[in-house]
Design a protein around this motif. Structure first.
Motif, PDB file in Angstrom:
ATOM      1  N   LEU A  71       0.832  -1.210   0.000  1.00 22.66           N
ATOM      2  CA  LEU A  71       0.000   0.000   0.000  1.00 22.66           C
ATOM      3  C   LEU A  71       0.865   1.259   0.000  1.00 22.66           C
ATOM      4  N   ALA A  72       1.905   1.257   0.821  1.00 27.03           N
ATOM      5  CA  ALA A  72       2.798   2.414   0.877  1.00 27.03           C
ATOM      6  C   ALA A  72       3.549   2.586  -0.445  1.00 27.03           C
ATOM      7  N   LEU A  73       3.940   1.485  -1.053  1.00 29.26           N
ATOM      8  CA  LEU A  73       4.629   1.551  -2.343  1.00 29.26           C
ATOM      9  C   LEU A  73       3.744   2.201  -3.397  1.00 29.26           C
ATOM     10  N   HIS A  74       2.482   1.825  -3.443  1.00 32.17           N
ATOM     11  CA  HIS A  74       1.576   2.423  -4.419  1.00 32.17           C
ATOM     12  C   HIS A  74       1.466   3.927  -4.224  1.00 32.17           C
ATOM     13  N   TRP A  75       1.433   4.343  -2.967  1.00 29.58           N
ATOM     14  CA  TRP A  75       1.359   5.786  -2.696  1.00 29.58           C
ATOM     15  C   TRP A  75       2.658   6.472  -3.101  1.00 29.58           C
ATOM     16  N   LEU A  76       3.780   5.896  -2.782  1.00 24.23           N
ATOM     17  CA  LEU A  76       5.065   6.495  -3.141  1.00 24.23           C
ATOM     18  C   LEU A  76       5.241   6.588  -4.650  1.00 24.23           C
ATOM     19  N   GLN A  77       4.742   5.616  -5.366  1.00 21.12           N
ATOM     20  CA  GLN A  77       4.926   5.598  -6.814  1.00 21.12           C
ATOM     21  C   GLN A  77       4.045   6.608  -7.542  1.00 21.12           C
ATOM     22  N   ASN A  78       2.807   6.748  -7.087  1.00 17.24           N
ATOM     23  CA  ASN A  78       1.875   7.589  -7.869  1.00 17.24           C
ATOM     24  C   ASN A  78       0.933   8.435  -7.022  1.00 17.24           C
ATOM     25  N   ASN A  79       1.287   8.589  -5.731  1.00 19.06           N
ATOM     26  CA  ASN A  79       0.457   9.395  -4.830  1.00 19.06           C
ATOM     27  C   ASN A  79      -0.992   8.892  -4.813  1.00 19.06           C
ATOM     28  N   HIS A  80      -1.128   7.584  -4.892  1.00 14.84           N
ATOM     29  CA  HIS A  80      -2.438   6.943  -4.960  1.00 14.84           C
ATOM     30  C   HIS A  80      -3.253   7.262  -3.712  1.00 14.84           C
ATOM     31  N   ASP A  81      -4.430   7.804  -3.898  1.00 19.72           N
ATOM     32  CA  ASP A  81      -5.295   8.190  -2.788  1.00 19.72           C
ATOM     33  C   ASP A  81      -6.124   6.995  -2.344  1.00 19.72           C
ATOM     34  N   ASN A  82      -5.846   6.508  -1.138  1.00 17.11           N
ATOM     35  CA  ASN A  82      -6.544   5.338  -0.609  1.00 17.11           C
ATOM     36  C   ASN A  82      -7.013   5.657   0.812  1.00 17.11           C
ATOM     37  N   PRO A  83      -8.247   6.140   0.967  1.00 19.04           N
ATOM     38  CA  PRO A  83      -8.738   6.544   2.297  1.00 19.04           C
ATOM     39  C   PRO A  83      -8.678   5.431   3.332  1.00 19.04           C
ATOM     40  N   MET A  84      -8.937   4.192   2.920  1.00 18.16           N
ATOM     41  CA  MET A  84      -8.893   3.085   3.887  1.00 18.16           C
ATOM     42  C   MET A  84      -7.471   2.889   4.409  1.00 18.16           C
ATOM     43  N   TRP A  85      -6.487   2.944   3.506  1.00 21.65           N
ATOM     44  CA  TRP A  85      -5.085   2.852   3.920  1.00 21.65           C
ATOM     45  C   TRP A  85      -4.732   4.008   4.843  1.00 21.65           C
ATOM     46  N   TYR A  86      -5.194   5.195   4.493  1.00 26.99           N
ATOM     47  CA  TYR A  86      -4.898   6.394   5.285  1.00 26.99           C
ATOM     48  C   TYR A  86      -5.382   6.226   6.720  1.00 26.99           C
TER      49      TYR A  86
END
Length: 242
Positions: A71-86
């Motif tokens: 999940l963190a990798l996806h955010w680091l790669q493309n700033n993917h907005d994932n409210p559940m992960w947040y």
């Protein structure tokens, strides 16, 4: 004599990681197997990855992928907005990276891309973040992401009738495949424990460091283990994943 240690879910708790490595008197001759979920929870996720990159040059390290690492990798790669992960630890990771350089972020991305889904050693001991569902084992898993998301393996072990013999047709086939299985992912604090728990041939090393429990490191041969202080005491001004 060189030892092999397995380490449970860290969730950004650098101070706890440093404590267990020191308390177990880990040396450069030892093998360290990290079961995943290095980030999300406490405030030092980037520093945990920095330490991993550093010790990968000085120790024999095996890094396995956890669901939070993906999940963190996806955010680091493309700033993917994932409210559940947040809401489940990602917020602390986002905040921690505010003061991290782009060059360091790229190093962390490369590290997270390089880690393995599982490790199987020469004694048929399986190390995996969560579990697997295929009755032929991890190499036949049709949905590889289950390797770091599945909870059914541990739930099955917890509910197993101890009177069923291993040669019975009713004994779970998944448990016959490997000599031992080491997992994290589902904290043993859910069953009111804070030490590594062995059910059937499964050892759960996630002792709840993301919440109110300690971080654990275990010698896989002697089964001796060492723990950090309860992690929330190391970060008194934070909430972790509570």
């Amino acid at each position: 004599m060189a030892k092999t240690f397995v380490i449970g879910d860290i969730h950004g708790a650098l101070k706890a990681l440093q404590q267990v490595l020191e308390r177990a008197a880990v040396s450069t001759n030892d093998t360290l197997i990290f079961l995943g979920d290095y980030v999300d929870g406490w405030s030092e996720s980037p520093a945990v990855l920095d330490l991993f990159i550093a010790i990968s040059h000085t120790h024999n390290c095996i890094f396995l992928r956890g669901n939070h690492d993906e999940l963190a990798l996806h955010w680091l790669q493309n700033n993917h907005d994932n409210p559940m992960w947040y809401d489940h630890g990602g917020e602390s990771t986002v905040k921690a990276y505010q003061n991290v350089s782009e060059a360091t972020k790229q190093k962390h991305i490369a590290f997270l891309l390089s880690i393995k889904n599982y490790h199987l050693d020469e004694k048929n001991r399986l190390f995996i973040h969560a579990g697997f569902t295929n009755l032929k084992g991890v190499t036949h898993e049709h949905f590889p992401r289950l390797i770091y998301w599945d909870r059914t393996l541990w739930e099955m072990a917890l509910s197993l009738d101890n009177t069923i013999s291993k040669d019975s047709i009713f004994y779970p086939k998944r448990l016959k495949l490997y000599h031992e299985i080491y997992i994290g992912h589902t904290p043993v604090t859910q069953i009111n424990q804070t030490i590594p728990i062995n059910k059937a041939n499964i050892w759960n090393i996630d002792t709840g460091a993301a919440f109110k429990g300690p971080l654990t490191i275990l010698d896989i041969d002697s089964k001796e283990f060492w723990q950090s202080d309860p992690v929330y005491l190391l970060y008194p001004n934070e909430m972790g994943r509570n």
